[in-house]
Scaffold this active site. Structure first.
Site, PDB file in Angstrom:
ATOM      1  N   CYS A   1       2.289 -11.810  19.130  1.00  0.00           N
ATOM      2  CA  CYS A   1       1.410 -11.272  18.090  1.00  0.00           C
ATOM      3  C   CYS A   1       1.958 -11.711  16.740  1.00  0.00           C
ATOM      4  CB  CYS A   1       1.336  -9.742  18.154  1.00  0.00           C
ATOM      5  SG  CYS A   1       0.498  -9.058  16.702  1.00  0.00           S
TER       6      CYS A   1
ATOM      7  N   CYS B   1       2.696  -8.713  14.287  1.00  0.00           N
ATOM      8  CA  CYS B   1       4.004  -8.067  14.514  1.00  0.00           C
ATOM      9  C   CYS B   1       5.137  -9.071  14.421  1.00  0.00           C
ATOM     10  CB  CYS B   1       4.087  -7.449  15.901  1.00  0.00           C
ATOM     11  SG  CYS B   1       2.982  -6.079  16.209  1.00  0.00           S
TER      12      CYS B   1
ATOM     13  N   LYS C   1      -2.887   4.460  11.608  1.00  0.00           N
ATOM     14  CA  LYS C   1      -1.886   3.977  10.668  1.00  0.00           C
ATOM     15  C   LYS C   1      -2.596   3.225   9.542  1.00  0.00           C
ATOM     16  CE  LYS C   1       2.147   0.951  10.466  1.00  0.00           C
ATOM     17  NZ  LYS C   1       2.211  -0.497  10.588  1.00  0.00           N
TER      18      LYS C   1
ATOM     19  N   HIS D   1       3.968   1.561   2.384  1.00  0.00           N
ATOM     20  CA  HIS D   1       5.199   0.869   1.975  1.00  0.00           C
ATOM     21  C   HIS D   1       5.904   1.669   0.873  1.00  0.00           C
ATOM     22  CE1 HIS D   1       2.450  -2.623   3.131  1.00  0.00           C
ATOM     23  NE2 HIS D   1       3.330  -2.532   4.101  1.00  0.00           N
TER      24      HIS D   1
ATOM     25  N   CYS E   1      -3.327  -7.063  20.512  1.00  0.00           N
ATOM     26  CA  CYS E   1      -2.148  -6.237  20.236  1.00  0.00           C
ATOM     27  C   CYS E   1      -2.615  -4.823  19.897  1.00  0.00           C
ATOM     28  CB  CYS E   1      -1.387  -6.857  19.057  1.00  0.00           C
ATOM     29  SG  CYS E   1      -0.216  -5.720  18.301  1.00  0.00           S
TER      30      CYS E   1
ATOM     31  N   LYS F   1      -3.338  -2.725   5.676  1.00  0.00           N
ATOM     32  CA  LYS F   1      -4.196  -3.663   4.949  1.00  0.00           C
ATOM     33  C   LYS F   1      -5.036  -4.458   5.929  1.00  0.00           C
ATOM     34  CE  LYS F   1      -3.696  -3.369   0.580  1.00  0.00           C
ATOM     35  NZ  LYS F   1      -4.447  -3.695  -0.594  1.00  0.00           N
TER      36      LYS F   1
ATOM     37  N   HIS G   1      -2.093  -4.217  15.996  1.00  0.00           N
ATOM     38  CA  HIS G   1      -2.914  -4.942  15.019  1.00  0.00           C
ATOM     39  C   HIS G   1      -4.383  -5.108  15.420  1.00  0.00           C
ATOM     40  CE1 HIS G   1       1.032  -5.894  13.351  1.00  0.00           C
ATOM     41  NE2 HIS G   1       0.373  -6.034  12.212  1.00  0.00           N
TER      42      HIS G   1
ATOM     43  N   HIS H   1       0.861  -1.190   0.000  1.00  0.00           N
ATOM     44  CA  HIS H   1       0.000   0.000   0.000  1.00  0.00           C
ATOM     45  C   HIS H   1       0.898   1.242   0.000  1.00  0.00           C
ATOM     46  CE1 HIS H   1       0.806   0.585   4.248  1.00  0.00           C
ATOM     47  NE2 HIS H   1       0.205  -0.543   4.597  1.00  0.00           N
TER      48      HIS H   1
HETATM   49  N1  MSP Z   1       9.254  -7.305   7.542  1.00  0.00           N
HETATM   50  C1  MSP Z   1       9.316  -6.278   8.512  1.00  0.00           C
HETATM   51  C2  MSP Z   1      10.583  -5.470   8.365  1.00  0.00           C
HETATM   52  C3  MSP Z   1      11.849  -6.255   8.470  1.00  0.00           C
HETATM   53  S1  MSP Z   1      13.244  -5.243   8.207  1.00  0.00           S
HETATM   54  C4  MSP Z   1      14.524  -6.188   8.654  1.00  0.00           C
HETATM   55  C5  MSP Z   1       8.102  -5.352   8.342  1.00  0.00           C
HETATM   56  N2  MSP Z   1       7.508  -5.390   7.159  1.00  0.00           N
HETATM   57  S2  MSP Z   1       6.201  -4.573   6.774  1.00  0.00           S
HETATM   58  O1  MSP Z   1       5.929  -4.969   5.423  1.00  0.00           O
HETATM   59  O2  MSP Z   1       5.169  -4.784   7.730  1.00  0.00           O
HETATM   60  O3  MSP Z   1       6.548  -3.078   6.875  1.00  0.00           O
HETATM   61  C6  MSP Z   1       7.568  -2.527   6.142  1.00  0.00           C
HETATM   62  C7  MSP Z   1       7.647  -1.035   6.336  1.00  0.00           C
HETATM   63  O4  MSP Z   1       6.458  -0.394   5.886  1.00  0.00           O
HETATM   64  C8  MSP Z   1       7.863  -0.625   7.779  1.00  0.00           C
HETATM   65  O5  MSP Z   1       8.900   0.352   7.826  1.00  0.00           O
HETATM   66  C9  MSP Z   1       6.563   0.016   8.153  1.00  0.00           C
HETATM   67  O6  MSP Z   1       6.729   1.006   9.114  1.00  0.00           O
HETATM   68  C10 MSP Z   1       6.132   0.599   6.813  1.00  0.00           C
HETATM   69  N3  MSP Z   1       4.728   0.906   6.823  1.00  0.00           N
HETATM   70  C11 MSP Z   1       3.678   0.044   6.930  1.00  0.00           C
HETATM   71  N4  MSP Z   1       2.532   0.770   7.026  1.00  0.00           N
HETATM   72  C12 MSP Z   1       2.833   2.096   6.989  1.00  0.00           C
HETATM   73  C13 MSP Z   1       2.091   3.280   6.988  1.00  0.00           C
HETATM   74  N5  MSP Z   1       0.785   3.300   7.084  1.00  0.00           N
HETATM   75  N6  MSP Z   1       2.775   4.451   6.851  1.00  0.00           N
HETATM   76  C14 MSP Z   1       4.131   4.487   6.669  1.00  0.00           C
HETATM   77  N7  MSP Z   1       4.856   3.392   6.678  1.00  0.00           N
HETATM   78  C15 MSP Z   1       4.238   2.190   6.914  1.00  0.00           C
HETATM   79  O7  MSP Z   1       7.782  -4.621   9.268  1.00  0.00           O
END
Ligand code: MSP
Length: 524
Positions: free
Chosen positions: A135, A138, A311, A29, A161, A314, A164, A26
């Protein structure tokens, strides 16, 4: 070798987090990706030996369960998501990464096993029993502080959590533990001696508070499922997914297989969402210390994109796909909008109205229109040839000041400040057009040399804008640069000396860089 092409020999290694493949990307990311890519492009264009790593985090219970729910094996699921969703994201938002690591890559799996074995041999790992809450969202063991008990709704009366909003699970199993508690004092010293190790300040304070409370040892293996890297001395266990994932930053650049390459790149600047700063600023440096390796250069926790004050996620069904925006506005506008509208390090709310208003004011009417107008005037008054005339020193001075300010801001990871500085040059050039009225000068032959200066100054200024904006908006600036006729590629010009160019050339017609967009009423 020209001054412009000279390399500084400095190396700059920057990473994104690796993304879970349980779902499609999304805009949260994509936000991490564009921020890191802009920083990497800036450093690359400042002559530094730059390396941008991104990738996917594919092991663990969350992925295993998602795959099972979709009736396929975890590897098959990961392959599909990587090829159909995560690699395409990089194209969608125009990421120039140097490598893409998957935690299922052999290079990674082999090196993780080696790292773990080394820590085990050196006495940093022991066997124990873990009992507590976990969780899966997480992929983290939780303390009671991290949980809440809702009084109504689907999960009323259960521990859920806070991130989540889903129930945690109770785990009791034999695990291997990493002696993380040994590193509490060393970590506090690190935060003290290297104050910019964790940024921004709000995240730094939170991390210091957390470590000061005392660190527990970390459970780093699981035996209740098997989608992971096997613990080398006990294959009935798989490595805890975060321990596995964090290591991507070193396995991708050759730790354990090509130590020269590793030493050349390491340490890294890690850009992560603030929700995962703790893993990067506590667990990760402790792991590196245990292995006798240098800690990362920096860990920066950026803010969240919020939807309805929460935040975007998905799992809470608030995710917006990046293509919904880029299909309408293009990747440059996506990049510009999120990096300029949100202070890097703080949360920001997305709205279609705000995006559309800024696109129109700052890109279409601001930067884009300035470029088209000036090129059209050079065509009309000088047959397209940029006059070889002295430049107005007030503007060239400003180009220099803006370049220095933007470069300094990027060094501090203040991307939004860099863009604001560059925007002052857009405004100054627009004002310069209004004040000098080239169309009036053109009517008076006695003003021919003044008109030459005004046009040459404007073209030079716009060229500087193209260089400075190129890390943020690679496509539009490449088009603009070609139309300005200075020659070469905009990315060949050093961004930290954007103003330092001879100028000149022959312009060619520029189609609107940011065409007018009518939003459908229901997309807002
Ligand atoms: N797989 C772990 C990271 C491992 S790094 C060694 C993870 N993955 S994630 O897919 O859930 O998230 C990846 C990144 O996307 C994180 O930095 C997370 O903060 C970011 N974001 C997920 N949702 C977000 C928002 N709504 N806004 C900004 N960034 C967000 O965590």
């Amino acid at each position: 070798m020209s001054d412009q092409a000279e390399s500084t020999n400095k190396s700059f290694y920057i990473t994104t987090p690796i993304f879970y493949v349980n779902d499609v990307p999304h805009i949260g990311h994509a936000y991490t990706e564009v921020a890191v890519d802009t920083l990497a492009r800036w450093h690359r264009q400042s002559g530094e030996d730059t390396w941008l790593l991104t990738g996917t985090d594919e092991h663990g219970q969350k992925i295993e369960r998602t795959a099972a729910a979709n009736g396929v094996g975890p590897k098959e699921w990961a392959d599909k998501l990587v090829e159909e969703a995560w690699k395409p994201l990089l194209k969608t938002v125009d990421i120039a990464n140097d490598d893409f690591i998957r935690t299922t890559d052999e290079r990674h799996e082999v090196a993780v096993a080696k790292f773990l074995q080394q820590l085990y041999d050196d006495g940093h790992i022991y066997e124990g029993v873990y009992e507590g809450y976990y969780c899966v969202g997480c992929e983290e063991y939780k303390q009671l502080d991290d949980l809440e008990i809702p009084t109504d709704g689907e999960f009323a009366g259960q521990y859920v959590c806070k991130i989540h909003s889903r129930p945690v699970e109770i785990l009791a199993e034999k695990n291997y533990f990493f002696r993380m508690s040994d590193f509490g004092q060393a970590l506090l010293n690190l935060y003290e001696e290297q104050p910019d190790f964790v940024q921004p300040e709000s995240v730094r304070n939170e991390i210091i508070q957390f470590v000061k409370q005392g660190l527990e040892d970390l459970s780093i293996s699981r035996s209740s499922f098997d989608w992971g890297i096997k613990v080398p001395w006990d294959p009935s266990h798989v490595v805890y997914v975060w321990f596995d994932a964090l290591l991507n930053y070193v396995t991708a650049i050759g730790w354990g297989s090509d130590n020269d390459a590793f030493r050349r790149r390491w340490p890294a600047v890690h850009i992560v969402g603030k929700d995962i700063a703790r893993f990067h600023a506590v667990i990760w440096p402790a792991m590196l210390m245990a292995a006798g390796l240098p800690v990362p250069a920096r860990v920066f926790g950026h803010g969240w994109l919020l939807v309805g004050g929460e935040k975007m996620s998905k799992s809470k069904l608030t995710g917006i796909a990046p293509e919904q925006i880029t299909d309408v506005f293009g990747s440059d506008a996506f990049r510009y909008y999120f990096l300029s509208a949100i202070t890097f390090g703080q949360d920001g709310s997305f709205s279609w109205e705000d995006l559309s208003a800024r696109y129109q004011a700052e890109l279409a009417n601001g930067f884009g229109n300035l470029g088209s107008r000036v090129i059209a005037m050079v065509q009309k008054y000088r047959d397209g040839r940029v006059p070889d005339a002295p430049l107005d020193p007030a503007i060239t001075e400003l180009e220099k000041t803006v370049t220095d300010a933007a470069h300094a801001s990027i060094g501090k990871l203040a991307i939004h400040d860099a863009i604001s500085s560059i925007a002052t040059l857009v405004d100054a050039l627009n004002l310069y057009v209004t004040v000098n009225q080239p169309w009036v000068l053109a009517k008076d032959s006695a003003q021919a040399s003044r008109l030459d200066t005004v046009l040459a100054t404007l073209v030079h200024g716009i060229g500087t804008l193209a260089v400075l904006f190129s890390p943020v908006m690679p496509k539009a600036t490449a088009t603009l640069w070609a139309a300005l006729g200075e020659g070469g590629a905009v990315t060949d010009v050093r961004v930290d000396r954007a103003w330092d160019r001879p100028g000149g050339g022959t312009v060619s017609t520029l189609e609107p860089l940011f065409p007018r967009i009518e939003l459908e009423p229901n997309s807002a």
